[in-house]
Design a protein around this motif. Structure first.
Motif, PDB file in Angstrom:
ATOM      1  N   SER A 117       0.815  -1.220   0.000  1.00  0.00           N
ATOM      2  CA  SER A 117       0.000   0.000   0.000  1.00  0.00           C
ATOM      3  C   SER A 117       0.847   1.267   0.000  1.00  0.00           C
ATOM      4  O   SER A 117       0.352   2.343  -0.310  1.00  0.00           O
ATOM      5  N   SER A 118       2.144   1.145   0.317  1.00  0.00           N
ATOM      6  CA  SER A 118       3.024   2.321   0.335  1.00  0.00           C
ATOM      7  C   SER A 118       3.641   2.617  -1.027  1.00  0.00           C
ATOM      8  O   SER A 118       4.322   3.628  -1.202  1.00  0.00           O
ATOM      9  N   LEU A 123       2.861   3.030  -9.878  1.00  0.00           N
ATOM     10  CA  LEU A 123       3.481   1.711  -9.902  1.00  0.00           C
ATOM     11  C   LEU A 123       2.457   0.628  -9.573  1.00  0.00           C
ATOM     12  O   LEU A 123       2.484  -0.451 -10.156  1.00  0.00           O
ATOM     13  N   GLN A 124       1.551   0.923  -8.642  1.00  0.00           N
ATOM     14  CA  GLN A 124       0.517  -0.057  -8.291  1.00  0.00           C
ATOM     15  C   GLN A 124      -0.354  -0.396  -9.492  1.00  0.00           C
ATOM     16  O   GLN A 124      -0.881  -1.500  -9.588  1.00  0.00           O
ATOM     17  N   PHE A 129       2.482  -5.064 -10.864  1.00  0.00           N
ATOM     18  CA  PHE A 129       1.809  -5.015  -9.572  1.00  0.00           C
ATOM     19  C   PHE A 129       0.359  -5.480  -9.663  1.00  0.00           C
ATOM     20  O   PHE A 129      -0.107  -6.226  -8.811  1.00  0.00           O
ATOM     21  N   ALA A 130      -0.356  -5.027 -10.679  1.00  0.00           N
ATOM     22  CA  ALA A 130      -1.795  -5.255 -10.746  1.00  0.00           C
ATOM     23  C   ALA A 130      -2.173  -6.648 -11.235  1.00  0.00           C
ATOM     24  O   ALA A 130      -3.245  -7.145 -10.881  1.00  0.00           O
ATOM     25  N   GLN A 131      -1.301  -7.286 -12.042  1.00  0.00           N
ATOM     26  CA  GLN A 131      -1.727  -8.537 -12.663  1.00  0.00           C
ATOM     27  C   GLN A 131      -0.732  -9.682 -12.556  1.00  0.00           C
ATOM     28  O   GLN A 131      -1.126 -10.810 -12.297  1.00  0.00           O
ATOM     29  N   VAL A 138       6.909 -10.467  -2.086  1.00  0.00           N
ATOM     30  CA  VAL A 138       7.457  -9.463  -1.176  1.00  0.00           C
ATOM     31  C   VAL A 138       7.699  -8.187  -1.960  1.00  0.00           C
ATOM     32  O   VAL A 138       8.311  -8.208  -3.038  1.00  0.00           O
ATOM     33  N   CYS A 139       7.230  -7.071  -1.433  1.00  0.00           N
ATOM     34  CA  CYS A 139       7.452  -5.771  -2.030  1.00  0.00           C
ATOM     35  C   CYS A 139       8.640  -5.124  -1.339  1.00  0.00           C
ATOM     36  O   CYS A 139       8.708  -5.112  -0.099  1.00  0.00           O
TER      37      CYS A 139
END
Length: 144
Positions: A117-118, A123-124, A129-131, A138-139
């Motif tokens: 969430s940070s 980028l999200q 990230f999305a798919q 791990v982010c």
């Protein structure tokens, strides 16, 4: 080993190497390769890659892969260092990544685990990230 900027005709070899190592490759395109690096062995065979996907000043560090036969020679370390130098030259201030298996490797370079969430909104929304990367990945982030 020789590390150089990726060329459009490297696309097939990069995608094959990613696929062989169970890493996402469906969104790797010729346009994305402009900020990719590749490693070649002494026979000019592609044995590694790493890429940056820019979103302004932050970027994703992605597609770090080394062929099985070329592991244990420090190539992953060299590719990571070269990609960080490229990021600095491009004015990138933060590198973000997702990993399912290499968190310990990236911690050695100063990447820290962060909550997804940070991550900056742009980028999200990326395909990574999305798919493509599972929610269990791990982010990690590093400020340059």
């Amino acid at each position: 080993m020789k590390i150089r900027a990726a060329k459009s005709d490297d696309l097939g070899a990069i995608k094959a190497l990613l696929a062989e190592n169970d890493l996402p490759f469906s969104d790797v395109t010729a346009d994305l390769l402009r900020d990719f690096l590749v490693a070649e062995d002494t026979d000019d065979v592609l044995v590694g890659s790493v890429g940056l996907e820019k979103f302004g000043r932050p970027a994703l560090l992605r597609s770090l892969v080394v062929a099985q036969a070329a592991r244990s020679d420090g190539l992953g370390t060299s590719l990571t260092a070269h990609s960080e130098n490229l990021a600095r030259a491009l004015g990138i201030s933060q590198l973000w990544l997702l990993t399912t298996s290499a968190a310990d490797f990236f911690q050695r370079f100063g990447y820290v685990s962060v909550d997804r969430s940070s991550v900056p909104v742009e980028l999200q929304a990326s395909t990574q990230f999305a798919q493509l990367c599972p929610a269990t990945a791990v982010c990690m982030m590093k400020s340059l």
